[in-house]
Scaffold this motif. Structure first.
Motif, PDB file in Angstrom:
ATOM      1  N   ASP A  94     -14.559 -57.335  -1.579  1.00  0.00           N
ATOM      2  CA  ASP A  94     -13.314 -56.699  -1.124  1.00  0.00           C
ATOM      3  C   ASP A  94     -13.539 -55.929   0.180  1.00  0.00           C
ATOM      4  O   ASP A  94     -12.693 -55.948   1.079  1.00  0.00           O
ATOM      5  CB  ASP A  94     -12.792 -55.724  -2.189  1.00  0.00           C
ATOM      6  CG  ASP A  94     -12.449 -56.421  -3.496  1.00  0.00           C
ATOM      7  OD1 ASP A  94     -12.143 -57.631  -3.464  1.00  0.00           O
ATOM      8  OD2 ASP A  94     -12.494 -55.755  -4.544  1.00  0.00           O
ATOM      9  N   VAL A  95     -14.664 -55.236   0.258  1.00  0.00           N
ATOM     10  CA  VAL A  95     -14.987 -54.479   1.478  1.00  0.00           C
ATOM     11  C   VAL A  95     -15.113 -55.435   2.668  1.00  0.00           C
ATOM     12  O   VAL A  95     -14.590 -55.169   3.757  1.00  0.00           O
ATOM     13  CB  VAL A  95     -16.296 -53.676   1.292  1.00  0.00           C
ATOM     14  CG1 VAL A  95     -16.762 -53.062   2.615  1.00  0.00           C
ATOM     15  CG2 VAL A  95     -16.108 -52.590   0.239  1.00  0.00           C
ATOM     16  N   ALA A 148      -9.511 -51.525  -0.739  1.00  0.00           N
ATOM     17  CA  ALA A 148     -10.897 -51.988  -0.831  1.00  0.00           C
ATOM     18  C   ALA A 148     -11.876 -50.821  -0.988  1.00  0.00           C
ATOM     19  O   ALA A 148     -13.061 -51.035  -1.225  1.00  0.00           O
ATOM     20  CB  ALA A 148     -11.264 -52.807   0.413  1.00  0.00           C
ATOM     21  N   GLY A 149     -11.375 -49.607  -0.850  1.00  0.00           N
ATOM     22  CA  GLY A 149     -12.254 -48.440  -0.986  1.00  0.00           C
ATOM     23  C   GLY A 149     -12.931 -48.025   0.307  1.00  0.00           C
ATOM     24  O   GLY A 149     -13.874 -47.240   0.291  1.00  0.00           O
ATOM     25  N   VAL A 150     -12.446 -48.543   1.437  1.00  0.00           N
ATOM     26  CA  VAL A 150     -13.096 -48.250   2.719  1.00  0.00           C
ATOM     27  C   VAL A 150     -12.607 -46.935   3.324  1.00  0.00           C
ATOM     28  O   VAL A 150     -13.388 -46.190   3.924  1.00  0.00           O
ATOM     29  CB  VAL A 150     -12.866 -49.413   3.720  1.00  0.00           C
ATOM     30  CG1 VAL A 150     -13.450 -49.089   5.092  1.00  0.00           C
ATOM     31  CG2 VAL A 150     -13.485 -50.703   3.178  1.00  0.00           C
ATOM     32  N   ILE A 151     -11.320 -46.650   3.162  1.00  0.00           N
ATOM     33  CA  ILE A 151     -10.784 -45.406   3.715  1.00  0.00           C
ATOM     34  C   ILE A 151     -10.060 -44.609   2.630  1.00  0.00           C
ATOM     35  O   ILE A 151      -9.683 -45.148   1.587  1.00  0.00           O
ATOM     36  CB  ILE A 151      -9.802 -45.640   4.893  1.00  0.00           C
ATOM     37  CG1 ILE A 151      -8.519 -46.331   4.403  1.00  0.00           C
ATOM     38  CG2 ILE A 151     -10.461 -46.436   6.012  1.00  0.00           C
ATOM     39  CD1 ILE A 151      -7.402 -46.370   5.452  1.00  0.00           C
ATOM     40  N   LEU A 176      -6.270 -39.976   7.555  1.00  0.00           N
ATOM     41  CA  LEU A 176      -7.178 -41.048   7.142  1.00  0.00           C
ATOM     42  C   LEU A 176      -8.615 -40.652   7.431  1.00  0.00           C
ATOM     43  O   LEU A 176      -8.907 -40.043   8.456  1.00  0.00           O
ATOM     44  CB  LEU A 176      -6.881 -42.329   7.928  1.00  0.00           C
ATOM     45  CG  LEU A 176      -5.449 -42.833   7.914  1.00  0.00           C
ATOM     46  CD1 LEU A 176      -5.348 -44.114   8.733  1.00  0.00           C
ATOM     47  CD2 LEU A 176      -5.000 -43.080   6.492  1.00  0.00           C
ATOM     48  N   SER A 177      -9.484 -41.042   6.519  1.00  0.00           N
ATOM     49  CA  SER A 177     -10.912 -40.842   6.771  1.00  0.00           C
ATOM     50  C   SER A 177     -11.695 -41.988   6.144  1.00  0.00           C
ATOM     51  O   SER A 177     -11.220 -42.674   5.234  1.00  0.00           O
ATOM     52  CB  SER A 177     -11.386 -39.495   6.209  1.00  0.00           C
ATOM     53  OG  SER A 177     -11.118 -39.425   4.822  1.00  0.00           O
ATOM     54  N   LEU A 178     -12.890 -42.182   6.677  1.00  0.00           N
ATOM     55  CA  LEU A 178     -13.780 -43.232   6.179  1.00  0.00           C
ATOM     56  C   LEU A 178     -14.463 -42.713   4.908  1.00  0.00           C
ATOM     57  O   LEU A 178     -14.901 -41.560   4.876  1.00  0.00           O
ATOM     58  CB  LEU A 178     -14.814 -43.518   7.272  1.00  0.00           C
ATOM     59  CG  LEU A 178     -15.676 -44.760   7.192  1.00  0.00           C
ATOM     60  CD1 LEU A 178     -14.830 -46.022   7.136  1.00  0.00           C
ATOM     61  CD2 LEU A 178     -16.599 -44.815   8.427  1.00  0.00           C
ATOM     62  N   ARG A 179     -14.596 -43.556   3.893  1.00  0.00           N
ATOM     63  CA  ARG A 179     -15.273 -43.133   2.648  1.00  0.00           C
ATOM     64  C   ARG A 179     -16.780 -43.374   2.774  1.00  0.00           C
ATOM     65  O   ARG A 179     -17.377 -44.115   1.992  1.00  0.00           O
ATOM     66  CB  ARG A 179     -14.677 -43.879   1.455  1.00  0.00           C
ATOM     67  CG  ARG A 179     -13.232 -43.477   1.187  1.00  0.00           C
ATOM     68  CD  ARG A 179     -12.641 -44.209   0.014  1.00  0.00           C
ATOM     69  NE  ARG A 179     -13.330 -43.905  -1.244  1.00  0.00           N
ATOM     70  CZ  ARG A 179     -12.947 -44.384  -2.432  1.00  0.00           C
ATOM     71  NH1 ARG A 179     -11.896 -45.187  -2.512  1.00  0.00           N
ATOM     72  NH2 ARG A 179     -13.618 -44.076  -3.524  1.00  0.00           N
TER      73      ARG A 179
END
Lengths: 105, 105
Positions: free
Chosen positions: B15-16, B62-65, B76-79
């Protein structure tokens, strides 16, 4: 006849990521990561040939694998030299990540 | 209301990679890689809001942000913590690769 492969300089990151954004294709590159050439039929069991043909094409068109005709079949290998030259460290990170995902499942 | 985000353990590599397999979304994470929170409207110029909304969703699902409501907009921020914990080294390799691609173009 074998389809053309993108040259090293034509490889694009977005294409590589889309090509690898699939559990089956991640499994394929984990097998090919040993550096050898593998016949199409020897990589994954239990997957229809037409399905695999699609996946080979996606990986080949993105520049991730190379297909070489040998007798009546194709031999597949990972384009590690090209990927490492374009994106140092990326392939190893991806392989490591794929291993972690498969262990977690 | 903000949509739910996948938990760290729910993040899947495929997904990422699909989420990042797009030049615009790669540009977005390069901006967010500074570690700060950015308002939706401040990240990319010249892209329609509806288009961006789609890209935020793909990256978030996808869990990216991470998206956090703040007043009338989302930040928004990056995870990075979650991605680094799940896949050590992968995010940095991807950011480096994205930089190389953009330099080569």
């Amino acid at each position: 006849m074998i389809a053309p492969h993108p040259e090293r300089a034509q490889i694009r990151l977005a294409d590589v990521l889309v090509a690898l954004g699939n559990p089956l294709r991640l499994s394929i590159i984990r097998v090919l990561a040993d550096g050898g050439e593998h016949s199409c039929g020897s990589i994954l069991d239990g997957v229809a040939k037409s399905t695999l043909t699609h996946h080979w094409r996606v990986l080949r068109d993105a520049g991730v694998i190379r297909q070489r005709p040998s007798g009546r079949e194709n031999l597949l290998s990972l384009r590690r030299d090209d990927l490492d030259a374009r994106y140092p460290g990326l392939l190893d990170s991806l392989l490591d990540a794929a291993k972690r995902d498969s262990t977690a499942d």
